[in-house]
Design an enzyme around this catalytic site. Sequence first.
Site, short mmCIF file in Angstrom:
data_model
loop_
_atom_site.label_atom_id
_atom_site.label_comp_id
_atom_site.label_asym_id
_atom_site.label_seq_id
_atom_site.Cartn_x
_atom_site.Cartn_y
_atom_site.Cartn_z
N GLY A 76 6.72 25.80 -17.66
CA GLY A 76 7.91 24.97 -17.61
C GLY A 76 9.13 25.85 -17.74
O GLY A 76 9.05 27.06 -17.58
N SER A 77 10.26 25.24 -18.05
CA SER A 77 11.49 26.03 -18.18
C SER A 77 12.62 25.14 -18.65
O SER A 77 12.59 23.92 -18.49
CB SER A 77 11.90 26.66 -16.83
#
Length: 1010
Positions: free
Chosen positions: A247-248
Site C-alpha cells: 500500500g502507500s
Amino acid sequence: MSITIAGTGAQAVTLGHRRSATGMVGRWVVLPGKVIIRRTAYGIPHILASDWFGAGEGYGFAFAQDDICTMANDYVTVDAQRSRYFGPNATYTQGGNSVTVTNLESDFYYQQINQSGMINQLANTPPPLGPVSQVKQLAAGYVDGYNRYLASVGGAKGIPDPRCRGAGWVHPITITDFYRRLNQLVELASGDVVIPGIADAAPPVGSTPTSLPLPTLHTRRVGRLSASQVAGLLAKRIKHGVLGGIGSNAIAVGRAGTRDHVHGMLLGNPHFPWTGPERFYQAQITIPGQVNVTGATLYGVPLILIGHTMTMAWSHTVSTAYRFTPFQLSLAPGHPTEYMYNGQAVPMTSRTVTVAVKQANGSIQPETRTLYSTRFGPVFNSLEGVPLPWTTAEAFALGDANAGNSRILNTFYGFDRAGSVTQMLAILKRYEGIPWVNTIVADRYGNVLYADIGAIPNVPNSLAAACDTALGAATFAKLRLPILDGSRSACNWQTNPDSVVPGIFGPSHLPYLVRSDFVTNSNDSFWLSNPYQPLTGFATIIGSEDTARSLRTRLGLIMTMQRIAGTDGQGPPGFTLQNMEHLMYSNVQYAGILWRDALVKLCRSLPGGLAPTSSGVPVAVGDACAVLANWDLHENLNSAGAILFRRFVDHAMADAVSPFSVPFNVNNPVNTPSGLNTSDPEIAMDLGDAISDLEKAHIPLNASPGQVQYVAVNQQLPFDNAGLFSGGATVAGASAAGGPHISIPGGPGDPNGEFDAIYSPFIPGKGYGPVVDGSSFIQAVTWNNGPCPVGATMLTYSESDSTASPFHSDQTRLFAQGKWVPDTFCPAAVLANTKSTTILPNDSPPGVSRCPPWSGRVRGQSLGPIRLGMIRAKVRHAGRLQRRRSTAVMDYLCLRPTGIRVGYPSPRLLARLATRARGRIRGHAVLILTADRHAAIRGIHPGTRFTAADRRRLAHGTLLRIGSNQWYLARSGVVTAVLQIRRGAVAEVGIADRALTRTRAQRGSFMRSF
C-alpha cells in the site's frame, strides 16, 4: 573520503565538478568517458555520467554492490530456473501481491512467457509504445554495470554476501534478463497474481463428445460451488485488491496549503515489502543537460520511480483499479480445448513448455507441460487460491491490460525529466503506461495532481451489465471485478478514441484532479482525493464512489486539512517541511481515537471482571482496563498498551457485524463511520480474545511496539520471503534473547488507521514475527526561494539487504529514532556529503561517441562490424567501437544494446599449430560472439530456447560443456557457427575460424583456450 578506481588501466583523476570563486558548486562537469559514483551518508549512490549508457552502468554497478544476491535470485525466477537450482516443490511468496507459488509452477509460468516472444516484443516495439533509444541505452548500461561489478569481485565466488557467495545460479546477465524482470514487475497486479492458475491449468481428462446442449454462462454454479459462494471466497481473498499486501500514503500540498503560499510540497510514503526483490533502492542519476533526478527505484530498474527533479516531486500509491478481467469460456461439446466465439468453435493455442527440474538424487531432468491460451489470454483454473475449474463445459481465460506493456519505460523516462504538474499529466496521458498505481505530484509552482491514469481494462458499467456471466455478476457486486462472457465479440474490452492502445480506457475516461490546495491517497479509490471536489462518474472497475474510506485514508485527510487550517496545535496555518515530517512520524492510531474510551468503559463494566472469548472460556481482564485507559493512542516505541488494542482491532474488524455504532454517511465521509458498537456481544468477545492472545504468547498486557516489533540486525533474510508473511520466522522473544535487533515504531495501517504503517505477523501462541512490510522509501520535499529543492528522505530498511554491507541497517536505526536523512540533490550538497567515490573508467578516446548501436548482421566471415581475420588493432577501431575491457586473448567491445567480444589465439592454441598456420592467425580475430538479439545464426537469436529444430538447422554439431556453460559448434558455410547455451537458452551467437574448428577435438581445444 575514499576514492576507488574500478577497472584496469585507470589513472588518478580530478573529481567531476566545478566550483565558483565563492566555493559554491556551479554545475556538474563530467569526466569524458568515465562514470562517477559518489556515495553520500548511508551509502546513497549519486551517479554522474555523460550519457544514458553510462548512467545505467553506474546504477548497475552500485546496485550490484549492495543487493546482487537478491537480484540474482530473482533472475533465476524470471529465467524459469528455480526448479533446476532449488527443487520443484519449494515455494516462494511474491512480496508485492502475497501470492505463494511452487518453484515448478513459477518455472512453467515464466517459461511460457519466455517462449512466447513477449519479452522480445517488450524490447523491440518501436516508440512511442516501445522504449525510446535513451531507455535502451540505459538498460544496456545497467546490464554492463551489473556484470562489471560481478567480474570485479572475481565472479560469484568473490561476492561478500554469504547468501549467494559461490552459488552456481549467480552469473552475468543479458539484456533479456532486464526485460524479463521488467515484465515481472509490470505484471505484479495481473498475470503474476494468477501464476498457479496458469501453470496448473489442464483440460479435463477423459473428455468425450456428447450430445448435450451448449452450456450457458448464466448458470449459477461454478464446479461444486454456487456463483455467490465463489464470489464470497474471492471477496475474502481480494478484500483490499490483488495488491493487498502492499500500500502507500501520499500527500501533495499546493500553494494554498503551504505556509509560504508559493511552493508545493510532497510527502511520499509507500508501504512495500522489507524483504525480497520488491524492495526500493535509493539513488540519484545525473546526465548534465538531460536528466537530474533522485529518489527510489525498484530492484533491477535503472529509472527513478518515485522521487523528485529540480522543480517537481512525485510518489505513487497502489490503485484500486483492476488491471485484468477473467473471461468465462463456453467450450465446444466434447472438445474441451475449443471454445465457442460468435457461434463458432475456436481451437485454443497450445504451447509445450519444458523446464529443468532437480531430482532427489541431485540430477537434472526435463519436465514438460502443455499450457493453453486464447484470444483473450492464457487459460487458468484458480485465482488467489479460489478454484475456477476447467470442465468439459467451461473454462476461464485471463484478459490482461498489462500484457506487453513496455510503455512504462517511456513513462518513467519522461517523469525523470519532467519539471511540473502540467508535464507529468501530459506524460501520463501520452503513454498510459502506469501498471498498477496512482500518481501524486507537487511542483515548485504550487500545483498538485492526483491521477489514476494507466493501463486499465475498458469495461464500463454498461458492458459489465450486458456481459457479466452469472459468476461475473456476483463478483462485480461483491468486489467490483467483472467476469465477462467470452463467447461473444460484443463482450470484448472497448476502446475509446483517446485510448493509447486498444482495450484500455482513454485518459478522458480516467480520474485525475489538479488543484492548488491538496490531494491525498492512501489506497482507497479516487473518489475522495480531495473532499472539497469528489471525483465521480467513473467505471466501477476503476474504484468505488460514495463508500466508506479506510481509517488510514481518513486519518491522512484529517491531519492534512487540520494542518492547512492550523487547528492541529502545530503552529500557524499551512504546511512547513517540519510539519510534514512531524505528520509522517506522528504514529497516531485512529481506531484508538474513535474507540478507546468506549472500550475502556465496556471493559470496566464486564461482570466479575471476565471477558468472553470465542473459545467459550472467559478470560480475566486483569489490568487490561487500566492499560487501555492509560495508553497514549499512539504506536510509538514506548506506547504501553498499543499492542493489546492492536489485537482488539484485528478481531473487531473481522466481525460479521460492523463494529461501528455510527454508520457511514456519504455527506460526512471523512468522519464516518465512527463510535464503537459496544451493544454487540462480539465486541466484548473481541476484547477477551485480544487479552487471551497476549497471555498465550507470553506478552504483557501493557506491551509497547518497542517490545514486540523489530527487525533482527544480523539475520540473513531469505530471498523468497519464505515463512515471513505466515509468521514462520523468529518471534519477538526469541529474537530479543538470541541476537541484536532494532525495535521499530508504527503499526498496522489497515485496519487500525496508523499512517506510518508497519506490518509484522502475529503468530498465535508465539507472538510477533519480524517486520515484513510497511513504510519503505519516505520522502518529504518542498522548495523555498533558493535554487534547490529542500527535503528529507528515509529508506526504512536501508540500502542493502546483505549483512556483509555497512549499509545493511544504518538507516533502519535512524528510522527507529524518528530521524531523517537530509536530501542531497544539488552539487554543493552532494559534494559536501560525499563519503566515497568510485570511478568506472572507459578507455575510449576523448570525443568519440560511446557505444554505437548495432549495425549489420552475421554474413560470411563477418559479425556486425567485425570480420574474422582482422588484426587486433583494426578490430578496436572498427565501426567506432570502444573497448570495455580486455584480456590477453579477448576484447570486450561496446555496442548497443549489449556488446561484442572478440577472441584471439592464445599461446596454448598457437603451440598446437604448424609454423605457417601460426603466422596466419597470430594477433588476428578467430572468434566473434554477441548476445545482441539482432544477431542470428540460421535464424537462431540470443534469448531464445535452443530446440531440436535448431540442432537440425545446424546439423552435425558438437555440444561441449566448459565450466558452467554449454557450447554448440557446427559448420555454417565458410565459418563455424558458435552458440553459447545457458540453462537451455541461447545466451550468445557467434562465428569462429573454420580451419581451427573442423573436428570435435579441435573444437574442444579451441573453446577451452579462451
